[in-house]
Design a protein around this motif. Structure first.
Motif, PDB file in Angstrom:
ATOM      1  N   GLU A 146      45.886  38.549  34.258  1.00 53.16           N
ATOM      2  CA  GLU A 146      46.793  39.587  34.973  1.00 53.16           C
ATOM      3  C   GLU A 146      45.318  40.360  34.759  1.00 53.16           C
ATOM      4  O   GLU A 146      45.104  40.957  34.745  1.00 53.16           O
ATOM      5  CB  GLU A 146      47.543  39.728  35.528  1.00 53.16           C
ATOM      6  N   GLN A 147      46.120  40.579  33.045  1.00 49.50           N
ATOM      7  CA  GLN A 147      45.319  41.328  31.686  1.00 49.50           C
ATOM      8  C   GLN A 147      44.321  41.590  31.896  1.00 49.50           C
ATOM      9  O   GLN A 147      43.410  42.752  31.410  1.00 49.50           O
ATOM     10  CB  GLN A 147      46.341  41.381  30.435  1.00 49.50           C
ATOM     11  N   ARG A 188      41.537  40.026  34.105  1.00 49.25           N
ATOM     12  CA  ARG A 188      41.517  40.156  34.842  1.00 49.25           C
ATOM     13  C   ARG A 188      41.081  42.024  35.435  1.00 49.25           C
ATOM     14  O   ARG A 188      39.799  42.576  36.038  1.00 49.25           O
ATOM     15  CB  ARG A 188      42.215  39.761  36.488  1.00 49.25           C
ATOM     16  N   GLN A 189      42.055  42.136  35.041  1.00 47.64           N
ATOM     17  CA  GLN A 189      42.278  43.804  34.824  1.00 47.64           C
ATOM     18  C   GLN A 189      41.309  44.574  34.318  1.00 47.64           C
ATOM     19  O   GLN A 189      40.494  46.054  34.452  1.00 47.64           O
ATOM     20  CB  GLN A 189      43.588  44.572  34.958  1.00 47.64           C
ATOM     21  N   ALA A 231      37.828  44.793  35.680  1.00 47.67           N
ATOM     22  CA  ALA A 231      37.560  45.670  36.936  1.00 47.67           C
ATOM     23  C   ALA A 231      37.238  46.882  36.015  1.00 47.67           C
ATOM     24  O   ALA A 231      36.644  47.786  36.740  1.00 47.67           O
ATOM     25  CB  ALA A 231      39.170  45.263  37.845  1.00 47.67           C
ATOM     26  N   ASP A 232      38.823  47.462  34.961  1.00 41.61           N
ATOM     27  CA  ASP A 232      38.288  48.672  34.802  1.00 41.61           C
ATOM     28  C   ASP A 232      36.961  48.772  33.498  1.00 41.61           C
ATOM     29  O   ASP A 232      36.436  50.206  34.149  1.00 41.61           O
ATOM     30  CB  ASP A 232      39.202  49.124  33.822  1.00 41.61           C
ATOM     31  N   TYR A 263      37.592  35.596  37.149  1.00 42.60           N
ATOM     32  CA  TYR A 263      38.169  36.426  37.857  1.00 42.60           C
ATOM     33  C   TYR A 263      37.587  37.344  38.766  1.00 42.60           C
ATOM     34  O   TYR A 263      37.986  37.530  39.863  1.00 42.60           O
ATOM     35  CB  TYR A 263      38.641  37.571  36.995  1.00 42.60           C
ATOM     36  N   GLU A 312      36.785  46.098  44.680  1.00 45.56           N
ATOM     37  CA  GLU A 312      38.577  46.311  43.513  1.00 45.56           C
ATOM     38  C   GLU A 312      38.155  47.636  44.112  1.00 45.56           C
ATOM     39  O   GLU A 312      39.125  48.406  43.653  1.00 45.56           O
ATOM     40  CB  GLU A 312      37.846  45.785  42.207  1.00 45.56           C
ATOM     41  N   GLN A 328      41.352  50.615  44.098  1.00 42.94           N
ATOM     42  CA  GLN A 328      41.832  51.383  43.562  1.00 42.94           C
ATOM     43  C   GLN A 328      41.729  52.705  43.997  1.00 42.94           C
ATOM     44  O   GLN A 328      42.535  53.723  44.049  1.00 42.94           O
ATOM     45  CB  GLN A 328      41.132  50.785  42.011  1.00 42.94           C
TER      46      GLN A 328
END
Length: 220
Positions: A6-7, A9-10, A13-14, A47, A57, A61
């Motif tokens: 998950e980290q 993936r984030q 995205a970031d 991802y 995404e 957000q």
């Protein structure tokens, strides 16, 4: 293991959203995202299957951020005009970092078959999140909106918001002040128009409009 996944993936995205803001949609490639994130291209694709998924995404957000700032702006604001202004202005606020490249997003999203079309099935989660913000604005207003309008109004306001967003994308005035003036002028007009729904003669017109909207939605 799940937490690390998950980290990562984030992180992807970031990095993608940061690049969207800094270099624009067209110049942001999956390879460039992977390089900036310090992972392999294959891992980035694991991802997010495509850049389009990263746009989704972005949509989510932005809506999450909009919900937070809109809720704050709606505090102690009761009249519908004021609540519409609060929601619309905060919507523009959270999109502001992407204004320079807004036309790139529009060029991609405007196609009916585009996976990032805001009206498409893939955008359902972000669209529902945005609708919830307008629903909150309507339901919390005082005096209350006519009961027969409350169910359909949030979606109609969201559609109007899409029009405002399109105007904002092409607004090159300093700080997009023309868009701000549009919001400040249109919100009271909408609120005053809706208040007429309680007048018997005018009420029939609203019934006809709502009937048309519902018929169109049924055929979608």
């Amino acid at each position: 293991m799940a937490a690390k996944s998950e980290q990562t993936r984030q992180l992807v995205a970031d990095v993608a959203l940061k690049m969207f803001r800094e270099v624009g949609f067209e110049k942001t490639t999956m390879r460039a995202i992977a390089q900036e994130a310090g992972i392999s291209v294959g891992n980035a694709y694991y991802y997010f299957a495509s850049k389009d998924e990263l746009v989704q995404e972005l949509y989510i957000q932005v809506q999450d951020e909009h919900a937070v700032v809109a809720a704050q702006a709606l505090k102690n604001v009761q009249d519908l005009a004021g609540r519409l202004k609060a929601v619309l202005h905060t919507g523009i606020d959270v999109m502001a970092p992407y204004h320079q490249f807004g036309s790139d997003f529009i060029a991609t999203a405007i196609r009916p078959s585009s996976p990032v079309n805001p009206f498409g099935e893939a955008s359902t989660a972000a669209r529902e999140a945005s609708l919830a913000i307008f629903r909150s604005a309507v339901e919390g207003s005082s005096p209350a909106v006519a009961k027969k309008l409350r169910g359909d109004l949030p979606e109609l306001l969201w559609l109007a918001y899409m029009g405002v967003a399109l105007f904002w994308v092409y607004d090159q005035s300093e700080g997009q002040r023309r868009t701000r003036k549009l919001i400040d002028g249109a919100a009271p007009l909408v609120a005053r128009g809706l208040s007429l729904a309680k007048i018997p003669g005018v009420s029939k017109v609203f019934d006809d409009v709502l009937g048309l909207v519902r018929n169109v939605k049924e055929d979608a």
